[in-house]
Motif scaffolding. Structure first.
Motif, PDB file in Angstrom:
ATOM      1  N   TYR A 194       0.834  -1.197   0.000  1.00  0.00           N
ATOM      2  CA  TYR A 194       0.000   0.000   0.000  1.00  0.00           C
ATOM      3  C   TYR A 194       0.871   1.249   0.000  1.00  0.00           C
ATOM      4  O   TYR A 194       2.025   1.234   0.447  1.00  0.00           O
ATOM      5  CB  TYR A 194      -0.922   0.013   1.212  1.00  0.00           C
ATOM      6  CG  TYR A 194      -2.051  -0.995   1.103  1.00  0.00           C
ATOM      7  CD1 TYR A 194      -3.164  -0.730   0.323  1.00  0.00           C
ATOM      8  CD2 TYR A 194      -1.981  -2.211   1.772  1.00  0.00           C
ATOM      9  CE1 TYR A 194      -4.190  -1.649   0.209  1.00  0.00           C
ATOM     10  CE2 TYR A 194      -3.004  -3.144   1.661  1.00  0.00           C
ATOM     11  CZ  TYR A 194      -4.110  -2.852   0.880  1.00  0.00           C
ATOM     12  OH  TYR A 194      -5.112  -3.765   0.759  1.00  0.00           O
ATOM     13  N   GLN A 195       0.314   2.340  -0.506  1.00  0.00           N
ATOM     14  CA  GLN A 195       1.035   3.604  -0.577  1.00  0.00           C
ATOM     15  C   GLN A 195       0.253   4.693   0.135  1.00  0.00           C
ATOM     16  O   GLN A 195      -0.988   4.655   0.188  1.00  0.00           O
ATOM     17  CB  GLN A 195       1.263   4.006  -2.041  1.00  0.00           C
ATOM     18  CG  GLN A 195       2.099   3.013  -2.830  1.00  0.00           C
ATOM     19  CD  GLN A 195       2.305   3.449  -4.262  1.00  0.00           C
ATOM     20  OE1 GLN A 195       1.753   4.451  -4.706  1.00  0.00           O
ATOM     21  NE2 GLN A 195       3.103   2.687  -4.997  1.00  0.00           N
ATOM     22  N   ILE A 196       0.973   5.656   0.685  1.00  0.00           N
ATOM     23  CA  ILE A 196       0.326   6.789   1.348  1.00  0.00           C
ATOM     24  C   ILE A 196      -0.555   7.524   0.341  1.00  0.00           C
ATOM     25  O   ILE A 196      -0.134   7.816  -0.782  1.00  0.00           O
ATOM     26  CB  ILE A 196       1.381   7.734   1.947  1.00  0.00           C
ATOM     27  CG1 ILE A 196       2.130   7.036   3.080  1.00  0.00           C
ATOM     28  CG2 ILE A 196       0.728   9.024   2.456  1.00  0.00           C
ATOM     29  CD1 ILE A 196       3.247   7.850   3.688  1.00  0.00           C
ATOM     30  N   GLY A 197      -1.786   7.800   0.744  1.00  0.00           N
ATOM     31  CA  GLY A 197      -2.738   8.463  -0.143  1.00  0.00           C
ATOM     32  C   GLY A 197      -3.648   7.515  -0.886  1.00  0.00           C
ATOM     33  O   GLY A 197      -4.631   7.944  -1.504  1.00  0.00           O
ATOM     34  N   GLU A 198      -3.350   6.215  -0.837  1.00  0.00           N
ATOM     35  CA  GLU A 198      -4.180   5.230  -1.532  1.00  0.00           C
ATOM     36  C   GLU A 198      -5.534   5.105  -0.854  1.00  0.00           C
ATOM     37  O   GLU A 198      -5.641   5.153   0.370  1.00  0.00           O
ATOM     38  CB  GLU A 198      -3.468   3.882  -1.553  1.00  0.00           C
ATOM     39  CG  GLU A 198      -4.138   2.829  -2.419  1.00  0.00           C
ATOM     40  CD  GLU A 198      -3.252   1.618  -2.640  1.00  0.00           C
ATOM     41  OE1 GLU A 198      -3.738   0.648  -3.249  1.00  0.00           O
ATOM     42  OE2 GLU A 198      -2.077   1.633  -2.193  1.00  0.00           O
ATOM     43  N   VAL A 199      -6.575   4.943  -1.650  1.00  0.00           N
ATOM     44  CA  VAL A 199      -7.935   4.825  -1.126  1.00  0.00           C
ATOM     45  C   VAL A 199      -8.306   3.345  -1.066  1.00  0.00           C
ATOM     46  O   VAL A 199      -8.209   2.632  -2.067  1.00  0.00           O
ATOM     47  CB  VAL A 199      -8.950   5.582  -2.002  1.00  0.00           C
ATOM     48  CG1 VAL A 199     -10.359   5.483  -1.403  1.00  0.00           C
ATOM     49  CG2 VAL A 199      -8.538   7.046  -2.130  1.00  0.00           C
ATOM     50  N   ILE A 236      -8.348   6.324   3.702  1.00  0.00           N
ATOM     51  CA  ILE A 236      -7.195   6.848   2.983  1.00  0.00           C
ATOM     52  C   ILE A 236      -5.940   6.521   3.778  1.00  0.00           C
ATOM     53  O   ILE A 236      -5.843   6.859   4.964  1.00  0.00           O
ATOM     54  CB  ILE A 236      -7.316   8.362   2.773  1.00  0.00           C
ATOM     55  CG1 ILE A 236      -8.554   8.672   1.911  1.00  0.00           C
ATOM     56  CG2 ILE A 236      -6.062   8.919   2.104  1.00  0.00           C
ATOM     57  CD1 ILE A 236      -8.840  10.148   1.739  1.00  0.00           C
ATOM     58  N   VAL A 237      -4.992   5.841   3.169  1.00  0.00           N
ATOM     59  CA  VAL A 237      -3.771   5.431   3.856  1.00  0.00           C
ATOM     60  C   VAL A 237      -2.929   6.653   4.215  1.00  0.00           C
ATOM     61  O   VAL A 237      -2.593   7.462   3.343  1.00  0.00           O
ATOM     62  CB  VAL A 237      -2.952   4.468   2.973  1.00  0.00           C
ATOM     63  CG1 VAL A 237      -1.644   4.098   3.661  1.00  0.00           C
ATOM     64  CG2 VAL A 237      -3.760   3.215   2.663  1.00  0.00           C
ATOM     65  N   SER A 238      -2.602   6.773   5.497  1.00  0.00           N
ATOM     66  CA  SER A 238      -1.787   7.897   5.963  1.00  0.00           C
ATOM     67  C   SER A 238      -0.389   7.457   6.386  1.00  0.00           C
ATOM     68  O   SER A 238       0.517   8.281   6.491  1.00  0.00           O
ATOM     69  CB  SER A 238      -2.477   8.617   7.131  1.00  0.00           C
ATOM     70  OG  SER A 238      -2.718   7.719   8.204  1.00  0.00           O
ATOM     71  N   ALA A 239      -0.200   6.162   6.669  1.00  0.00           N
ATOM     72  CA  ALA A 239       1.124   5.631   7.027  1.00  0.00           C
ATOM     73  C   ALA A 239       1.150   4.152   6.694  1.00  0.00           C
ATOM     74  O   ALA A 239       0.150   3.439   6.873  1.00  0.00           O
ATOM     75  CB  ALA A 239       1.426   5.860   8.504  1.00  0.00           C
ATOM     76  N   VAL A 240       2.286   3.659   6.225  1.00  0.00           N
ATOM     77  CA  VAL A 240       2.455   2.259   5.857  1.00  0.00           C
ATOM     78  C   VAL A 240       3.373   1.603   6.877  1.00  0.00           C
ATOM     79  O   VAL A 240       4.535   1.990   7.019  1.00  0.00           O
ATOM     80  CB  VAL A 240       3.044   2.134   4.438  1.00  0.00           C
ATOM     81  CG1 VAL A 240       3.269   0.666   4.088  1.00  0.00           C
ATOM     82  CG2 VAL A 240       2.117   2.787   3.416  1.00  0.00           C
ATOM     83  N   PHE A 286      -9.152   0.219  -3.706  1.00  0.00           N
ATOM     84  CA  PHE A 286     -10.147   0.505  -4.740  1.00  0.00           C
ATOM     85  C   PHE A 286      -9.477   0.609  -6.112  1.00  0.00           C
ATOM     86  O   PHE A 286     -10.167   0.738  -7.123  1.00  0.00           O
ATOM     87  CB  PHE A 286     -10.875   1.818  -4.434  1.00  0.00           C
ATOM     88  CG  PHE A 286     -11.997   1.675  -3.436  1.00  0.00           C
ATOM     89  CD1 PHE A 286     -13.109   0.902  -3.721  1.00  0.00           C
ATOM     90  CD2 PHE A 286     -11.942   2.333  -2.221  1.00  0.00           C
ATOM     91  CE1 PHE A 286     -14.156   0.778  -2.811  1.00  0.00           C
ATOM     92  CE2 PHE A 286     -12.976   2.213  -1.300  1.00  0.00           C
ATOM     93  CZ  PHE A 286     -14.083   1.435  -1.600  1.00  0.00           C
ATOM     94  N   ASN A 287      -8.139   0.609  -6.117  1.00  0.00           N
ATOM     95  CA  ASN A 287      -7.376   0.722  -7.364  1.00  0.00           C
ATOM     96  C   ASN A 287      -7.756   1.980  -8.142  1.00  0.00           C
ATOM     97  O   ASN A 287      -7.890   1.958  -9.370  1.00  0.00           O
ATOM     98  CB  ASN A 287      -7.582  -0.530  -8.240  1.00  0.00           C
ATOM     99  CG  ASN A 287      -6.986  -1.777  -7.613  1.00  0.00           C
ATOM    100  OD1 ASN A 287      -5.874  -1.741  -7.081  1.00  0.00           O
ATOM    101  ND2 ASN A 287      -7.724  -2.870  -7.646  1.00  0.00           N
ATOM    102  N   GLN A 334      -5.177  10.565  -9.777  1.00  0.00           N
ATOM    103  CA  GLN A 334      -6.007  11.759  -9.722  1.00  0.00           C
ATOM    104  C   GLN A 334      -7.273  11.519  -8.895  1.00  0.00           C
ATOM    105  O   GLN A 334      -7.723  12.404  -8.155  1.00  0.00           O
ATOM    106  CB  GLN A 334      -6.394  12.193 -11.147  1.00  0.00           C
ATOM    107  CG  GLN A 334      -7.182  13.499 -11.215  1.00  0.00           C
ATOM    108  CD  GLN A 334      -6.429  14.661 -10.605  1.00  0.00           C
ATOM    109  OE1 GLN A 334      -5.199  14.738 -10.730  1.00  0.00           O
ATOM    110  NE2 GLN A 334      -7.137  15.554  -9.937  1.00  0.00           N
ATOM    111  N   GLU A 335      -7.834  10.317  -8.995  1.00  0.00           N
ATOM    112  CA  GLU A 335      -9.028   9.995  -8.213  1.00  0.00           C
ATOM    113  C   GLU A 335      -8.695   9.940  -6.727  1.00  0.00           C
ATOM    114  O   GLU A 335      -9.501  10.362  -5.886  1.00  0.00           O
ATOM    115  CB  GLU A 335      -9.613   8.659  -8.679  1.00  0.00           C
ATOM    116  CG  GLU A 335     -10.183   8.695 -10.077  1.00  0.00           C
ATOM    117  CD  GLU A 335     -10.617   7.323 -10.564  1.00  0.00           C
ATOM    118  OE1 GLU A 335     -11.718   7.232 -11.149  1.00  0.00           O
ATOM    119  OE2 GLU A 335      -9.866   6.357 -10.370  1.00  0.00           O
ATOM    120  N   CYS A 336      -7.504   9.431  -6.375  1.00  0.00           N
ATOM    121  CA  CYS A 336      -7.077   9.419  -4.974  1.00  0.00           C
ATOM    122  C   CYS A 336      -6.966  10.834  -4.436  1.00  0.00           C
ATOM    123  O   CYS A 336      -7.371  11.121  -3.303  1.00  0.00           O
ATOM    124  CB  CYS A 336      -5.735   8.691  -4.829  1.00  0.00           C
ATOM    125  SG  CYS A 336      -5.831   6.897  -5.071  1.00  0.00           S
TER     126      CYS A 336
END
Length: 277
Positions: free
Chosen positions: A150-155, A175-179, A203-204, A208-210
């Motif tokens: 997962y990456q920071i900002g990923e939904v 929304i991912v804030s820390a991994v 949600f892939n 831009q959508e993230c």
């Protein structure tokens, strides 16, 4: 000692073990019910003035109390019965301080149990120190390391599965804030949580959508902030349910009807909340 004295000793020892974790439960209720609002605008300010706690400490006590409860619930013979039945020898040892469980706070309940039992064994059947617990965590990580992609900002979507702490949050966006190694810290509509990887599904979305989802959630006047200003446990169940449904919206906008509904609730309940503050 007599059998009665041995029972009394065990009963009193359990009270000592639970003391710090009862404080965490009390702090959680004070925070969740906002019982500090008559004198302080934030929970952090209240804890500092009332108890002398620095900003992070009350949250550590709250997190530690959840770990303590997990360890008790997973005891094969159940340590939460009225007569305080004990687990088999080697498993009845429970934490006595917040620092001892700090290394396992972000692990799943099963992992917390495994680490604690191994730490007790390495401590010779006694309460292990935070260092011993941390060393066991490191060994398990090296043995079972699973890449966290997962990456920071990923939904992501929340998968409640069999986790009682996620009850009512299944299907919610986050929304991912820390991994982290075994989990991600995520922002949801009602706060921040640390969630194991098996309880997340991306949600892939495109980058831009993230960004659009982050804007909807966190921008000045964003959805997360708007809902949190209105939401409280004292609301009618229908109103709470409606706010929860709005909080689960996983697209980067509200429909016209959704916007009108939220605006009406803001107009009605923000006014009431300001009178109670």
């Amino acid at each position: 000692m007599t059998e009665e004295e041995q029972r009394d000793r065990l009963h009193l020892e359990r009270h000592v073990e639970k003391a710090v974790f009862e404080a965490g439960k009390a702090l959680m209720e004070l925070r969740d019910r906002r019982l500090y609002r008559s004198t302080h605008s934030t929970f952090e300010e209240y804890c500092k003035d009332r108890f002398g706690f620095q900003r992070r400490h009350p949250y550590r006590l709250i997190e530690a109390s959840a770990v303590f409860d997990n360890l008790m619930k997973m005891c094969p013979n159940g340590t939460q019965t009225e007569n305080e039945q004990m687990c088999p020898i080697g498993t009845q040892i429970l934490p006595t301080s917040e620092r001892q469980v700090r290394p396992i706070i972000k692990l799943e309940p099963e992992q917390q149990w495994e680490v604690w039992q191994r730490a007790v064994q390495e401590a010779g059947g006694k309460v292990p120190s935070a260092k011993v617990v941390g060393d066991v965590v490191q060994k398990i990580m090296e043995r079972t390391q699973v890449p966290n992609t997962y990456q920071i900002g990923e939904v992501c979507q929340i998968l409640a599965k069999d986790n009682p702490e996620l009850r009512g949050k299944g299907g919610c966006w986050a929304i991912v804030s820390a991994v982290n190694d075994f989990s991600c810290s995520v922002r949801m509509w009602d706060g921040e949580y640390t969630i194991g990887l098996k309880h997340l599904k991306s949600f892939n979305y495109l980058p831009q959508e993230c960004k659009q989802m982050q804007s909807l959630s966190d921008a000045c006047g964003g959805l997360r902030l708007r809902i949190s200003r209105v939401y409280s446990n004292s609301l009618e169940e229908t109103v709470k349910s409606l706010l929860q449904l709005l909080g689960k919206v996983n697209r980067p906008y509200l429909t016209a009807v959704e916007e009108k509904l939220l605006s009406v609730l803001e107009s009605e309940y923000e006014k009431d909340n300001s009178l109670n503050d």
